[in-house]
Enzyme design. Structure first.
Site, PDB file in Angstrom:
ATOM      1  N   ASP A  78       0.625  -1.187  -0.127  1.00 18.64           N
ATOM      2  CA  ASP A  78       0.019   0.170   0.019  1.00 18.64           C
ATOM      3  C   ASP A  78       0.961   1.362   0.150  1.00 18.64           C
ATOM      4  O   ASP A  78       0.388   2.339  -0.833  1.00 18.64           O
ATOM      5  CB  ASP A  78      -0.941  -0.012   1.206  1.00 18.64           C
ATOM      6  CG  ASP A  78      -2.285  -0.661   0.988  1.00 18.64           C
ATOM      7  OD1 ASP A  78      -2.200  -1.780   0.053  1.00 18.64           O
ATOM      8  OD2 ASP A  78      -3.013  -0.580   1.648  1.00 18.64           O
ATOM      9  N   CYS A 119       0.687  -8.163   4.659  1.00 22.58           N
ATOM     10  CA  CYS A 119       0.242  -7.022   4.491  1.00 22.58           C
ATOM     11  C   CYS A 119      -1.307  -6.855   4.272  1.00 22.58           C
ATOM     12  O   CYS A 119      -2.043  -7.697   4.274  1.00 22.58           O
ATOM     13  CB  CYS A 119       1.179  -6.286   3.491  1.00 22.58           C
ATOM     14  SG  CYS A 119       2.665  -6.063   3.974  1.00 22.58           S
ATOM     15  N   ASP A 120      -1.500  -5.596   4.078  1.00 26.13           N
ATOM     16  CA  ASP A 120      -2.748  -4.960   4.400  1.00 26.13           C
ATOM     17  C   ASP A 120      -4.150  -5.806   3.765  1.00 26.13           C
ATOM     18  O   ASP A 120      -4.998  -6.094   4.459  1.00 26.13           O
ATOM     19  CB  ASP A 120      -2.823  -3.592   3.764  1.00 26.13           C
ATOM     20  CG  ASP A 120      -2.069  -2.765   4.315  1.00 26.13           C
ATOM     21  OD1 ASP A 120      -0.991  -2.985   4.826  1.00 26.13           O
ATOM     22  OD2 ASP A 120      -2.468  -1.310   4.775  1.00 26.13           O
ATOM     23  N   LYS A 121      -4.158  -6.276   2.604  1.00 26.70           N
ATOM     24  CA  LYS A 121      -5.278  -6.787   1.870  1.00 26.70           C
ATOM     25  C   LYS A 121      -4.889  -8.435   2.069  1.00 26.70           C
ATOM     26  O   LYS A 121      -5.824  -9.101   1.759  1.00 26.70           O
ATOM     27  CB  LYS A 121      -5.757  -6.262   0.693  1.00 26.70           C
ATOM     28  CG  LYS A 121      -5.696  -4.781   0.370  1.00 26.70           C
ATOM     29  CD  LYS A 121      -6.584  -4.362   1.795  1.00 26.70           C
ATOM     30  CE  LYS A 121      -6.645  -2.699   1.876  1.00 26.70           C
ATOM     31  NZ  LYS A 121      -5.262  -2.303   1.934  1.00 26.70           N
ATOM     32  N   CYS A 191       4.891  -2.498   8.298  1.00 30.82           N
ATOM     33  CA  CYS A 191       5.528  -1.003   8.848  1.00 30.82           C
ATOM     34  C   CYS A 191       4.984  -1.157  10.362  1.00 30.82           C
ATOM     35  O   CYS A 191       4.021  -1.594  10.673  1.00 30.82           O
ATOM     36  CB  CYS A 191       4.530  -0.036   8.115  1.00 30.82           C
ATOM     37  SG  CYS A 191       5.325   0.247   6.274  1.00 30.82           S
ATOM     38  N   GLU A 442      -6.720   4.632  -0.410  1.00 39.37           N
ATOM     39  CA  GLU A 442      -6.310   5.434   0.987  1.00 39.37           C
ATOM     40  C   GLU A 442      -5.869   6.838   0.617  1.00 39.37           C
ATOM     41  O   GLU A 442      -5.205   7.158  -0.233  1.00 39.37           O
ATOM     42  CB  GLU A 442      -5.307   4.406   1.661  1.00 39.37           C
ATOM     43  CG  GLU A 442      -5.659   3.283   2.262  1.00 39.37           C
ATOM     44  CD  GLU A 442      -4.728   2.343   2.525  1.00 39.37           C
ATOM     45  OE1 GLU A 442      -5.186   1.293   3.327  1.00 39.37           O
ATOM     46  OE2 GLU A 442      -3.525   2.573   2.481  1.00 39.37           O
ATOM     47  N   SER A 468      -5.384   5.033   5.332  1.00 38.70           N
ATOM     48  CA  SER A 468      -4.320   4.288   5.616  1.00 38.70           C
ATOM     49  C   SER A 468      -4.184   4.006   7.173  1.00 38.70           C
ATOM     50  O   SER A 468      -4.665   5.030   7.869  1.00 38.70           O
ATOM     51  CB  SER A 468      -2.936   4.652   5.356  1.00 38.70           C
ATOM     52  OG  SER A 468      -1.746   4.030   5.980  1.00 38.70           O
TER      53      SER A 468
END
Length: 551
Positions: A78, A119-121, A191, A442, A468
């Site tokens: 992202d 990570c995110d998704k 992160c 985001e 985000s």
């Protein structure tokens, strides 16, 4: 075993021939076939170490008597996708990941799965797949990044994003910006703050789909490799006991996840992902449920970007289990839920004490008596909107100001960079929702620019897009219905007064009802020319208030 249907008997000799082509021995063919879903790639910092985690999972499965077989899942960074067309392809990968994992698993008849996301998704996509497939499954993530250090203080990805705003405002020079660039993200891993990836990895642990430490053990620690080996061993136990994802991800488990979400102050994106995962389990989790849980759940952690502590410190303080134990002092955790350990939540968290009251506040002394996320409603968001309440400064919890209206993120970013946003303004960014974006981008760059320019205590931002996990400030996303679906956000005009009251969960356009009705009669939502996957996605995706699931 499920795989017996394709590997036993004379009629399946062709299948066995292809297993032999893979170099599998007869002994390996006879064992349970465990698919290891590897999200390894060389473009996402949170995924560059996953090859080592996967190898450790392989060893764990083999040691426990299974046959590990690796296949891939995609993942988008992202941070790299942020601020350009690439971000339209972030959220949409969640469904691609779920669909492709379903296809690979059912096509090849696996008996069980170990998911290795980060990570995110990628994490919610694989959780959705696990619920859909309902095979014995364990998750082990790639782990969080260590915090960076500049001038003796710890930093994270939000630090470099805000440094750009400071640079544009003349507060730091190019040399200092370059120092942030080089030192903010010092290791591989997701992160280092409580951003979306770490939020979802922690909540996977809470749901019971991962072993203790999944959300917090840093990527570069050897404990992460040990955890991965134990995950491989654990899935073999799940096969023996026939414990499956829908036995674990029950309605009570989702209530646990929402409760810990509020205590940790997770990313607002969890309000997209938890409903989507629950939907795959046949469970309805809506925004009203989230507010009800928030009202009775104290916020115990202020991890970056809300505060100055990081995931590595949460790990040292006792991790997610210690947070759950604090909450359980007031009976806020459903302790009878089953988990991938083969034990209940209560058994798992027993004895995990809070080792640092500066990182995890005792439940008797929380940051606030209510949770870290709030759902706001009103004539501007009748179906709801979401804000990370724990990352909003006190003076912005209640705010009224004139709307500064932009039809896309890029236009808003240009106005902020040009110094056109004034204290008191409410920046409105529309046509960035699931359908309108499409892809619900985001908005880290605009929010970081506002913070970096020193406007975080006087300027709010609302959008039908999302934020985000690195975003902080009075930033309200997921405004539903979105502009592209005929939502009221689409008829806001420059200078209209917008009222935000986070303690009272309200978001209002201060225009009389007759004028709103007149504008809505004349309103024709803008349409974009689309092609490829985004065209299909826009046609199928639901509201952000429903988790942006595909209908």
């Amino acid at each position: 075993m499920k795989s017996d249907s394709i590997k036993k008997g004379a009629q399946n000799a062709p299948h066995r021939a292809l297993y032999h082509a893979l170099g599998l021995t007869q002994e390996e063919i006879d064992r349970p076939l465990v698919g290891i879903v590897s999200s390894y790639n060389e473009i996402v910092p949170g995924h560059t170490n996953i090859d080592k985690v996967v190898e450790a999972v392989r060893l764990g499965v083999a040691m426990a008597g299974g046959t590990p077989i690796v296949f891939p899942a995609i993942a988008v960074c992202d941070g790299i996708a942020m601020g350009h067309t690439g971000m339209k392809y972030s959220l949409v990968t969640r469904d691609l990941i779920a669909d492709s994992t379903e296809a690979m698993t059912l096509a090849h008849g696996f008996d069980a799965l170990v998911m290795v996301p980060n990570c995110d998704k990628n994490v919610p996509g694989l959780l959705m797949a696990s619920a859909r497939l309902n095979l014995p499954t364990v998750f082990v993530s790639g782990g969080p990044m260590l915090a960076g250090r500049i001038d003796g203080a710890k930093t994270s990805f939000s630090s470099i994003s805000e440094a750009v705003g400071q640079y544009n405002a003349g507060k730091i020079d190019e040399a200092k910006l370059y120092e942030y660039e080089c030192k903010t993200c010092p290791t591989c891993g997701s992160c280092s703050g409580m951003y979306t990836a770490n939020s979802m990895n922690c909540l996977t642990e809470v749901l019971g789909m991962a072993l203790g430490g999944n959300g917090t053990i840093p990527a570069v620690y050897s404990r992460r490799i040990e955890l991965a080996k134990h995950a491989g061993m654990a899935v073999m136990e799940l096969i023996k006991k026939d414990i499956r994802p829908r036995d674990i991800m029950t309605e009570k488990a989702f209530y646990n996840a929402l409760t810990v979400d509020m205590a940790l102050g997770c990313s607002t994106n969890s309000m997209l992902h938890l409903p989507a995962i629950a939907h795959e389990c046949g469970i309805n989790i809506n925004l009203d449920i989230a507010n009800g849980i928030s009202e009775k759940t104290p916020n115990l952690c202020h991890l970056a970007p809300a505060g100055r502590t990081y995931i590595e410190e949460l790990d040292e303080a006792g991790g997610v289990y210690a947070v759950m134990n604090e909450l359980n002092k007031k009976g806020l955790i459903n302790t009878d839920c089953m988990t991938v350990t083969g034990k209940t939540v209560g058994e798992n968290i027993s004895g995990h004490i809070n080792l640092n009251h500066d990182v995890i506040r005792p439940i008797e002394n929380p940051y606030s008596e209510t949770g870290g996320i709030a759902v706001l409603r009103g004539n501007l968001a009748p179906d709801g909107s979401v804000v990370k309440r724990s990352a909003v400064v006190p003076e912005m919890l209640v705010h009224e100001g004139p709307a500064r209206v932009y039809e896309c993120e890029e236009d808003a970013q240009a106005a902020i960079n040009a110094g056109k946003i004034n204290p008191g303004d409410v920046v409105v960014i529309r046509y960035e929702g699931p359908k309108g974006g499409p892809g619900m981008r985001e908005m880290l760059n605009p929010t970081s620019a506002i913070m970096g320019m020193g406007l975080g205590s006087s300027v709010a931002l609302i959008t039908d897009g999302r934020f985000s996990g690195a975003t902080r400030g009075a930033c309200i996303g997921h405004v539903s219905p979105e502009a592209a679906s005929g939502g009221v956000i689409g008829i806001v005009k420059e200078g209209d007064i917008i009222s935000i009251n986070i303690p009272e969960n309200k978001l209002e356009l201060k225009v009389d009802d007759a004028e709103i009705e007149r504008r809505m009669k004349d309103f024709v939502p803008k349409k974009k020319e689309l092609s490829g996957y985004l065209k299909r996605y826009a046609a199928l995706v639901s509201s952000g208030a429903e988790g942006a699931i595909l209908n």
